[in-house]
Design a protein around this motif. Structure first.
Motif, PDB file in Angstrom:
ATOM      1  N   VAL A  67     -57.863  71.137  13.977  1.00  0.00           N
ATOM      2  CA  VAL A  67     -57.222  70.384  15.072  1.00  0.00           C
ATOM      3  C   VAL A  67     -56.367  71.349  15.902  1.00  0.00           C
ATOM      4  N   LEU A  68     -55.624  72.204  15.214  1.00  0.00           N
ATOM      5  CA  LEU A  68     -54.765  73.180  15.914  1.00  0.00           C
ATOM      6  C   LEU A  68     -55.619  74.092  16.790  1.00  0.00           C
ATOM      7  N   GLU A  69     -56.716  74.578  16.227  1.00  0.00           N
ATOM      8  CA  GLU A  69     -57.613  75.481  16.979  1.00  0.00           C
ATOM      9  C   GLU A  69     -58.139  74.773  18.231  1.00  0.00           C
ATOM     10  N   CYS A  70     -58.516  73.510  18.069  1.00  0.00           N
ATOM     11  CA  CYS A  70     -59.074  72.735  19.177  1.00  0.00           C
ATOM     12  C   CYS A  70     -58.022  72.487  20.257  1.00  0.00           C
ATOM     13  N   CYS A  71     -56.795  72.216  19.829  1.00  0.00           N
ATOM     14  CA  CYS A  71     -55.713  71.964  20.803  1.00  0.00           C
ATOM     15  C   CYS A  71     -55.413  73.226  21.608  1.00  0.00           C
ATOM     16  N   VAL A  72     -55.418  74.370  20.952  1.00  0.00           N
ATOM     17  CA  VAL A  72     -55.133  75.619  21.682  1.00  0.00           C
ATOM     18  C   VAL A  72     -56.259  75.896  22.672  1.00  0.00           C
ATOM     19  N   LYS A  73     -57.498  75.566  22.284  1.00  0.00           N
ATOM     20  CA  LYS A  73     -58.649  75.816  23.167  1.00  0.00           C
ATOM     21  C   LYS A  73     -58.680  74.843  24.353  1.00  0.00           C
ATOM     22  N   ASN A  74     -58.239  73.597  24.116  1.00  0.00           N
ATOM     23  CA  ASN A  74     -58.483  72.562  25.135  1.00  0.00           C
ATOM     24  C   ASN A  74     -57.262  72.034  25.874  1.00  0.00           C
ATOM     25  N   CYS A  75     -56.078  72.332  25.406  1.00  0.00           N
ATOM     26  CA  CYS A  75     -54.916  71.706  26.066  1.00  0.00           C
ATOM     27  C   CYS A  75     -54.135  72.676  26.932  1.00  0.00           C
ATOM     28  N   GLY A  76     -54.598  73.906  27.006  1.00  0.00           N
ATOM     29  CA  GLY A  76     -53.992  74.845  27.953  1.00  0.00           C
ATOM     30  C   GLY A  76     -52.504  75.079  27.737  1.00  0.00           C
ATOM     31  N   GLN A  77     -51.802  75.258  28.831  1.00  0.00           N
ATOM     32  CA  GLN A  77     -50.407  75.717  28.780  1.00  0.00           C
ATOM     33  C   GLN A  77     -49.514  74.742  28.020  1.00  0.00           C
ATOM     34  N   LEU A  78     -49.864  73.458  28.043  1.00  0.00           N
ATOM     35  CA  LEU A  78     -49.051  72.456  27.327  1.00  0.00           C
ATOM     36  C   LEU A  78     -48.871  72.872  25.871  1.00  0.00           C
ATOM     37  N   VAL A  79     -49.945  73.346  25.276  1.00  0.00           N
ATOM     38  CA  VAL A  79     -49.903  73.737  23.850  1.00  0.00           C
ATOM     39  C   VAL A  79     -49.542  75.212  23.720  1.00  0.00           C
ATOM     40  N   HIS A  80     -50.043  76.037  24.668  1.00  0.00           N
ATOM     41  CA  HIS A  80     -49.769  77.488  24.565  1.00  0.00           C
ATOM     42  C   HIS A  80     -48.262  77.744  24.595  1.00  0.00           C
ATOM     43  N   ASP A  81     -47.536  76.953  25.390  1.00  0.00           N
ATOM     44  CA  ASP A  81     -46.084  77.160  25.492  1.00  0.00           C
ATOM     45  C   ASP A  81     -45.376  76.905  24.168  1.00  0.00           C
ATOM     46  N   GLU A  82     -46.006  76.150  23.287  1.00  0.00           N
ATOM     47  CA  GLU A  82     -45.404  75.906  21.964  1.00  0.00           C
ATOM     48  C   GLU A  82     -45.902  76.934  20.947  1.00  0.00           C
ATOM     49  N   VAL A  83     -47.222  77.150  20.965  1.00  0.00           N
ATOM     50  CA  VAL A  83     -47.837  78.055  19.967  1.00  0.00           C
ATOM     51  C   VAL A  83     -47.372  79.490  20.181  1.00  0.00           C
ATOM     52  N   GLY A  84     -47.175  79.868  21.458  1.00  0.00           N
ATOM     53  CA  GLY A  84     -46.848  81.265  21.781  1.00  0.00           C
ATOM     54  C   GLY A  84     -45.399  81.643  21.555  1.00  0.00           C
ATOM     55  N   THR A  85     -44.632  80.752  20.904  1.00  0.00           N
ATOM     56  CA  THR A  85     -43.200  81.041  20.716  1.00  0.00           C
ATOM     57  C   THR A  85     -42.958  81.739  19.380  1.00  0.00           C
ATOM     58  N   LYS A  86     -41.860  82.463  19.312  1.00  0.00           N
ATOM     59  CA  LYS A  86     -41.480  83.176  18.092  1.00  0.00           C
ATOM     60  C   LYS A  86     -41.320  82.212  16.920  1.00  0.00           C
ATOM     61  N   PRO A  87     -40.606  81.089  17.071  1.00  0.00           N
ATOM     62  CA  PRO A  87     -40.448  80.176  15.924  1.00  0.00           C
ATOM     63  C   PRO A  87     -41.789  79.683  15.380  1.00  0.00           C
ATOM     64  N   PHE A  88     -42.709  79.323  16.284  1.00  0.00           N
ATOM     65  CA  PHE A  88     -44.014  78.834  15.820  1.00  0.00           C
ATOM     66  C   PHE A  88     -44.743  79.959  15.081  1.00  0.00           C
ATOM     67  N   MET A  89     -44.672  81.162  15.650  1.00  0.00           N
ATOM     68  CA  MET A  89     -45.358  82.299  15.020  1.00  0.00           C
ATOM     69  C   MET A  89     -44.763  82.594  13.636  1.00  0.00           C
ATOM     70  N   GLU A  90     -43.433  82.443  13.514  1.00  0.00           N
ATOM     71  CA  GLU A  90     -42.813  82.703  12.204  1.00  0.00           C
ATOM     72  C   GLU A  90     -43.289  81.686  11.170  1.00  0.00           C
ATOM     73  N   GLN A  91     -43.507  80.437  11.633  1.00  0.00           N
ATOM     74  CA  GLN A  91     -43.986  79.413  10.693  1.00  0.00           C
ATOM     75  C   GLN A  91     -45.433  79.688  10.286  1.00  0.00           C
ATOM     76  N   ILE A  92     -46.228  80.204  11.237  1.00  0.00           N
ATOM     77  CA  ILE A  92     -47.618  80.552  10.911  1.00  0.00           C
ATOM     78  C   ILE A  92     -47.610  81.687   9.880  1.00  0.00           C
ATOM     79  N   ARG A  93     -46.733  82.677  10.127  1.00  0.00           N
ATOM     80  CA  ARG A  93     -46.647  83.835   9.212  1.00  0.00           C
ATOM     81  C   ARG A  93     -46.258  83.357   7.806  1.00  0.00           C
ATOM     82  N   GLU A  94     -45.299  82.452   7.767  1.00  0.00           N
ATOM     83  CA  GLU A  94     -44.820  81.909   6.485  1.00  0.00           C
ATOM     84  C   GLU A  94     -45.954  81.174   5.768  1.00  0.00           C
ATOM     85  N   THR A  95     -46.719  80.419   6.548  1.00  0.00           N
ATOM     86  CA  THR A  95     -47.833  79.646   5.949  1.00  0.00           C
ATOM     87  C   THR A  95     -48.891  80.588   5.393  1.00  0.00           C
ATOM     88  N   ILE A  96     -49.166  81.670   6.127  1.00  0.00           N
ATOM     89  CA  ILE A  96     -50.167  82.643   5.626  1.00  0.00           C
ATOM     90  C   ILE A  96     -49.705  83.228   4.295  1.00  0.00           C
TER      91      ILE A  96
END
Ligand SMILES: O=P(O)(O)O[C@@H]1[C@H](O)[C@H](OP(=O)(O)O)[C@@H](O)[C@H](O)[C@H]1O
Length: 223
Positions: free
Chosen positions: A65-94
């Protein structure tokens, strides 16, 4: 407990009873974000909660779902995914996920997003995260550039002005501002009294548009 349409759809596509991904419902989730029925931040937080599920199917489906949202929702989602806090949570999950396939898929997505955002400075947190994780010894799968092509057809952000974009009347206590969802410009009520759907932006409900965008919407689409 009340669940929004978005939450019901997300529960449906991340059910551990699913035998395969439910793409039609996944795309419907993208539409609810593109139509702004749900705030991107809320949507992504809900997806992240599913991502850390102990159930491997739920975690993996939420990743699709996350992959699909990044592909299809454009800047609305990119502005959230591309942030440091979101990236830190992805890193933590990995680092912490018990599901090997989720970890590998996250590494693949990180690399794809870093490539897709390579020319957008405000999303540099993505490439930074890839660099940090490479330095920590994580190996990333081979990049498939085709995966990094996003259809970012989302409605434009809203402009601001002290007068109507069409008739130039000044805004004030009586003359209120209104926005055309098709071009994002600001208009008086008289110049933005029309409404129509905007399928190209995934907006299936009639929304306010200006005269010029309304006329354009009435012309047959020349593809
Ligand atoms: O009602 P107001 O207090 O004037 O606020 C305006 C309305 O919310 C408009 O919504 P609309 O475009 O759906 O009319 C919005 O486009 C404007 O930016 C706001 O200033």
């Amino acid at each position: 407990m009340f669940k929004s349409n978005f939450e019901k759809l997300l529960d449906k596509v991340t059910s551990n009873l699913l035998l395969e991904a439910d793409w039609p419902t996944t795309l419907e989730i993208c539409d609810t974000i593109r139509q702004k029925d749900v705030q991107p931040k809320f949507a992504l937080n809900a997806i992240k909660k599913k991502l850390i599920s102990p159930n491997p199917h739920t975690a993996m489906y939420s990743l699709l779902v996350l992959e699909c949202c990044v592909k299809n929702c454009g800047q609305l989602v990119h502005d959230e995914v591309g942030t440091k806090p979101f990236m830190e949570q992805i890193r933590e999950t990995i680092k912490t996920t018990p599901h090997e396939n989720v970890k590998n898929k996250l590494l693949e997505l990180l690399q794809t997003w870093a490539f897709a955002f390579r020319a957008i400075p405000k999303y540099c947190a993505v490439q930074d995260t890839v660099n940090i994780m490479k330095a920590e010894g994580y190996t990333f799968p081979a990049l498939k550039e085709s995966d990094a092509m996003f259809s970012s057809d989302v409605a434009p952000g809203w402009e601001d002005s002290d007068c109507c974009h069409r008739c130039r009347v000044k805004f004030g206590m009586v003359q209120r501002k209104h926005h055309c969802r098709a071009c994002g410009q600001v208009f008086c009520a008289q110049c933005s009294s029309r409404s129509c759907t905007l399928p190209k932006f995934g907006i299936e409900k009639p929304v306010r548009v200006c005269e010029a965008c309304f006329e354009k919407s009435q012309k047959p689409q020349v593809n």
